[in-house]
Scaffold this motif. Structure first.
Motif, PDB file in Angstrom:
ATOM      1  N   LYS A  43      10.144  -4.831   0.959  1.00  0.00           N
ATOM      2  CA  LYS A  43       9.562  -3.505   1.158  1.00  0.00           C
ATOM      3  C   LYS A  43       8.109  -3.683   1.575  1.00  0.00           C
ATOM      4  O   LYS A  43       7.389  -4.510   1.020  1.00  0.00           O
ATOM      5  CB  LYS A  43       9.644  -2.647  -0.100  1.00  0.00           C
ATOM      6  N   MET A  44       7.717  -2.896   2.559  1.00  0.00           N
ATOM      7  CA  MET A  44       6.342  -2.912   3.058  1.00  0.00           C
ATOM      8  C   MET A  44       5.797  -1.499   2.941  1.00  0.00           C
ATOM      9  O   MET A  44       6.499  -0.526   3.217  1.00  0.00           O
ATOM     10  CB  MET A  44       6.321  -3.367   4.523  1.00  0.00           C
ATOM     11  N   PHE A  45       4.555  -1.395   2.514  1.00  0.00           N
ATOM     12  CA  PHE A  45       3.892  -0.103   2.359  1.00  0.00           C
ATOM     13  C   PHE A  45       2.633  -0.114   3.209  1.00  0.00           C
ATOM     14  O   PHE A  45       1.842  -1.056   3.149  1.00  0.00           O
ATOM     15  CB  PHE A  45       3.552   0.152   0.892  1.00  0.00           C
ATOM     16  N   VAL A  46       2.472   0.930   4.001  1.00  0.00           N
ATOM     17  CA  VAL A  46       1.304   1.060   4.872  1.00  0.00           C
ATOM     18  C   VAL A  46       0.605   2.358   4.513  1.00  0.00           C
ATOM     19  O   VAL A  46       1.264   3.390   4.329  1.00  0.00           O
ATOM     20  CB  VAL A  46       1.715   1.058   6.365  1.00  0.00           C
ATOM     21  N   ILE A  47      -0.715   2.310   4.416  1.00  0.00           N
ATOM     22  CA  ILE A  47      -1.477   3.528   4.159  1.00  0.00           C
ATOM     23  C   ILE A  47      -2.128   3.932   5.464  1.00  0.00           C
ATOM     24  O   ILE A  47      -2.683   3.100   6.186  1.00  0.00           O
ATOM     25  CB  ILE A  47      -2.491   3.349   3.018  1.00  0.00           C
ATOM     26  N   GLY A  48      -1.985   5.209   5.804  1.00  0.00           N
ATOM     27  CA  GLY A  48      -2.507   5.697   7.073  1.00  0.00           C
ATOM     28  C   GLY A  48      -3.594   6.727   6.878  1.00  0.00           C
ATOM     29  O   GLY A  48      -3.483   7.606   6.018  1.00  0.00           O
ATOM     30  N   SER A  49      -4.642   6.626   7.676  1.00  0.00           N
ATOM     31  CA  SER A  49      -5.773   7.541   7.485  1.00  0.00           C
ATOM     32  C   SER A  49      -5.734   8.758   8.408  1.00  0.00           C
ATOM     33  O   SER A  49      -6.611   9.602   8.332  1.00  0.00           O
ATOM     34  CB  SER A  49      -7.095   6.795   7.629  1.00  0.00           C
ATOM     35  N   VAL A  50      -4.716   8.888   9.247  1.00  0.00           N
ATOM     36  CA  VAL A  50      -4.582  10.107  10.050  1.00  0.00           C
ATOM     37  C   VAL A  50      -3.910  11.197   9.233  1.00  0.00           C
ATOM     38  O   VAL A  50      -4.394  12.320   9.128  1.00  0.00           O
ATOM     39  CB  VAL A  50      -3.805   9.848  11.366  1.00  0.00           C
ATOM     40  N   ASN A  51      -2.783  10.862   8.623  1.00  0.00           N
ATOM     41  CA  ASN A  51      -2.016  11.849   7.857  1.00  0.00           C
ATOM     42  C   ASN A  51      -2.231  11.753   6.352  1.00  0.00           C
ATOM     43  O   ASN A  51      -1.637  12.520   5.595  1.00  0.00           O
ATOM     44  CB  ASN A  51      -0.519  11.700   8.170  1.00  0.00           C
ATOM     45  N   ASP A  52      -3.034  10.785   5.909  1.00  0.00           N
ATOM     46  CA  ASP A  52      -3.319  10.592   4.480  1.00  0.00           C
ATOM     47  C   ASP A  52      -2.036  10.399   3.684  1.00  0.00           C
ATOM     48  O   ASP A  52      -1.821  11.022   2.644  1.00  0.00           O
ATOM     49  CB  ASP A  52      -4.138  11.765   3.916  1.00  0.00           C
ATOM     50  N   ASP A  53      -1.202   9.518   4.175  1.00  0.00           N
ATOM     51  CA  ASP A  53       0.080   9.225   3.544  1.00  0.00           C
ATOM     52  C   ASP A  53       0.225   7.731   3.282  1.00  0.00           C
ATOM     53  O   ASP A  53      -0.408   6.899   3.947  1.00  0.00           O
ATOM     54  CB  ASP A  53       1.246   9.634   4.457  1.00  0.00           C
ATOM     55  N   VAL A  54       1.095   7.419   2.332  1.00  0.00           N
ATOM     56  CA  VAL A  54       1.587   6.061   2.136  1.00  0.00           C
ATOM     57  C   VAL A  54       2.994   6.044   2.703  1.00  0.00           C
ATOM     58  O   VAL A  54       3.799   6.940   2.415  1.00  0.00           O
ATOM     59  CB  VAL A  54       1.608   5.670   0.641  1.00  0.00           C
ATOM     60  N   TYR A  55       3.293   5.036   3.524  1.00  0.00           N
ATOM     61  CA  TYR A  55       4.598   4.932   4.183  1.00  0.00           C
ATOM     62  C   TYR A  55       5.350   3.728   3.643  1.00  0.00           C
ATOM     63  O   TYR A  55       4.781   2.656   3.476  1.00  0.00           O
ATOM     64  CB  TYR A  55       4.425   4.798   5.700  1.00  0.00           C
ATOM     65  N   GLU A  56       6.634   3.933   3.406  1.00  0.00           N
ATOM     66  CA  GLU A  56       7.498   2.858   2.892  1.00  0.00           C
ATOM     67  C   GLU A  56       8.458   2.413   3.994  1.00  0.00           C
ATOM     68  O   GLU A  56       9.064   3.240   4.678  1.00  0.00           O
ATOM     69  CB  GLU A  56       8.291   3.365   1.690  1.00  0.00           C
ATOM     70  N   TYR A  57       8.601   1.105   4.132  1.00  0.00           N
ATOM     71  CA  TYR A  57       9.524   0.507   5.091  1.00  0.00           C
ATOM     72  C   TYR A  57      10.370  -0.527   4.357  1.00  0.00           C
ATOM     73  O   TYR A  57       9.878  -1.195   3.445  1.00  0.00           O
ATOM     74  CB  TYR A  57       8.762  -0.208   6.218  1.00  0.00           C
ATOM     75  N   THR A  58      11.631  -0.644   4.744  1.00  0.00           N
ATOM     76  CA  THR A  58      12.443  -1.742   4.228  1.00  0.00           C
ATOM     77  C   THR A  58      12.451  -2.849   5.272  1.00  0.00           C
ATOM     78  O   THR A  58      12.408  -2.588   6.477  1.00  0.00           O
ATOM     79  CB  THR A  58      13.898  -1.320   3.927  1.00  0.00           C
ATOM     80  N   LEU A  59      12.505  -4.072   4.802  1.00  0.00           N
ATOM     81  CA  LEU A  59      12.584  -5.239   5.676  1.00  0.00           C
ATOM     82  C   LEU A  59      13.869  -5.975   5.324  1.00  0.00           C
ATOM     83  O   LEU A  59      14.072  -6.350   4.161  1.00  0.00           O
ATOM     84  CB  LEU A  59      11.388  -6.161   5.480  1.00  0.00           C
ATOM     85  N   THR A  60      14.764  -6.134   6.286  1.00  0.00           N
ATOM     86  CA  THR A  60      16.031  -6.798   6.002  1.00  0.00           C
ATOM     87  C   THR A  60      15.817  -8.277   5.704  1.00  0.00           C
ATOM     88  O   THR A  60      16.607  -8.884   4.989  1.00  0.00           O
ATOM     89  CB  THR A  60      17.042  -6.624   7.155  1.00  0.00           C
ATOM     90  N   THR A  61      14.761  -8.851   6.250  1.00  0.00           N
ATOM     91  CA  THR A  61      14.356 -10.218   5.935  1.00  0.00           C
ATOM     92  C   THR A  61      12.976 -10.144   5.314  1.00  0.00           C
ATOM     93  O   THR A  61      12.053  -9.586   5.916  1.00  0.00           O
ATOM     94  CB  THR A  61      14.321 -11.097   7.206  1.00  0.00           C
ATOM     95  N   GLY A  62      12.837 -10.672   4.110  1.00  0.00           N
ATOM     96  CA  GLY A  62      11.564 -10.587   3.394  1.00  0.00           C
ATOM     97  C   GLY A  62      10.383 -11.091   4.204  1.00  0.00           C
ATOM     98  O   GLY A  62      10.458 -12.151   4.828  1.00  0.00           O
ATOM     99  N   PHE A  63       9.331 -10.295   4.222  1.00  0.00           N
ATOM    100  CA  PHE A  63       8.059 -10.596   4.900  1.00  0.00           C
ATOM    101  C   PHE A  63       8.204 -10.792   6.408  1.00  0.00           C
ATOM    102  O   PHE A  63       7.340 -11.393   7.035  1.00  0.00           O
ATOM    103  CB  PHE A  63       7.373 -11.822   4.268  1.00  0.00           C
ATOM    104  N   ASP A  64       9.281 -10.307   6.991  1.00  0.00           N
ATOM    105  CA  ASP A  64       9.483 -10.376   8.441  1.00  0.00           C
ATOM    106  C   ASP A  64       9.351  -8.958   8.990  1.00  0.00           C
ATOM    107  O   ASP A  64      10.298  -8.167   8.943  1.00  0.00           O
ATOM    108  CB  ASP A  64      10.858 -10.961   8.765  1.00  0.00           C
ATOM    109  N   VAL A  65       8.175  -8.623   9.511  1.00  0.00           N
ATOM    110  CA  VAL A  65       7.919  -7.243   9.939  1.00  0.00           C
ATOM    111  C   VAL A  65       8.797  -6.808  11.102  1.00  0.00           C
ATOM    112  O   VAL A  65       8.998  -5.610  11.294  1.00  0.00           O
ATOM    113  CB  VAL A  65       6.426  -7.011  10.270  1.00  0.00           C
ATOM    114  N   SER A  66       9.350  -7.752  11.836  1.00  0.00           N
ATOM    115  CA  SER A  66      10.227  -7.362  12.947  1.00  0.00           C
ATOM    116  C   SER A  66      11.522  -6.733  12.434  1.00  0.00           C
ATOM    117  O   SER A  66      12.235  -6.082  13.188  1.00  0.00           O
ATOM    118  CB  SER A  66      10.539  -8.567  13.844  1.00  0.00           C
TER     119      SER A  66
END
Length: 158
Positions: free
Chosen positions: A55-78
């Protein structure tokens, strides 16, 4: 005596150059891949992962949100795909970074407007779709105005 010192210096110089070269080679970074989060936020400011990197979490300063992403391969952002988001604008309107405790049941956010660290609890670790509650904030304006990062030691005491 001069020859002895000369040999010692030569050995030191060779060892030192070898050590520095090895350290530089080990520290060299190589670009592997990227993943665009622009569909969620045009100015991503911070990133965090769960313990196994699935799981990867990104904080964005345009919408003031935290975003959650799943990664099928750990630490592989692709291998990332968007899952959910959580609005933190009630506490911070220019977020810069986030961190989690070890089991993901606490999330911490800092930013440029509040000059504080905001604490949230998650009913399910590392899951933005679970119940999330704002707990409190810690004012750091006496130490830093405009904090851009937050991190903890392994047991969370520092």
């Amino acid at each position: 005596m001069f020859n002895f010192l000369k040999k010692i210096f030569s050995i030191f110089l060779i060892f030192n150059l070898t050590f520095v070269s090895s350290a530089q080679a080990a520290a060299a970074a190589t670009f592997v891949d990227s993943f665009s989060v622009e569909a969620q936020d045009g100015i991503p400011a911070g990133v965090a992962f769960n313990n196994d990197g699935t799981k990867m979490f990104v904080i964005g300063s345009v919408n003031d949100d935290v975003y959650e992403y799943t990664l099928t391969t750990g630490f592989d952002v692709s291998s990332a795909s968007f899952v959910d988001s959580f609005d933190i604008s009630g506490q911070e309107t220019d977020p810069q970074d986030l961190a989690f405790n070890n089991d993901g049941t606490k999330m911490f956010v800092t930013g440029l407007v509040g000059d504080d660290v905001n604490e949230y609890t998650l009913s399910t670790g590392f899951d933005l779709s679970s119940t999330i509650n704002f707990i409190d904030s810690f004012d750091i304006s006496g130490q830093d105005t405009g904090p851009t990062s937050v991190a903890f030691n392994n047991d969370g005491t520092k």
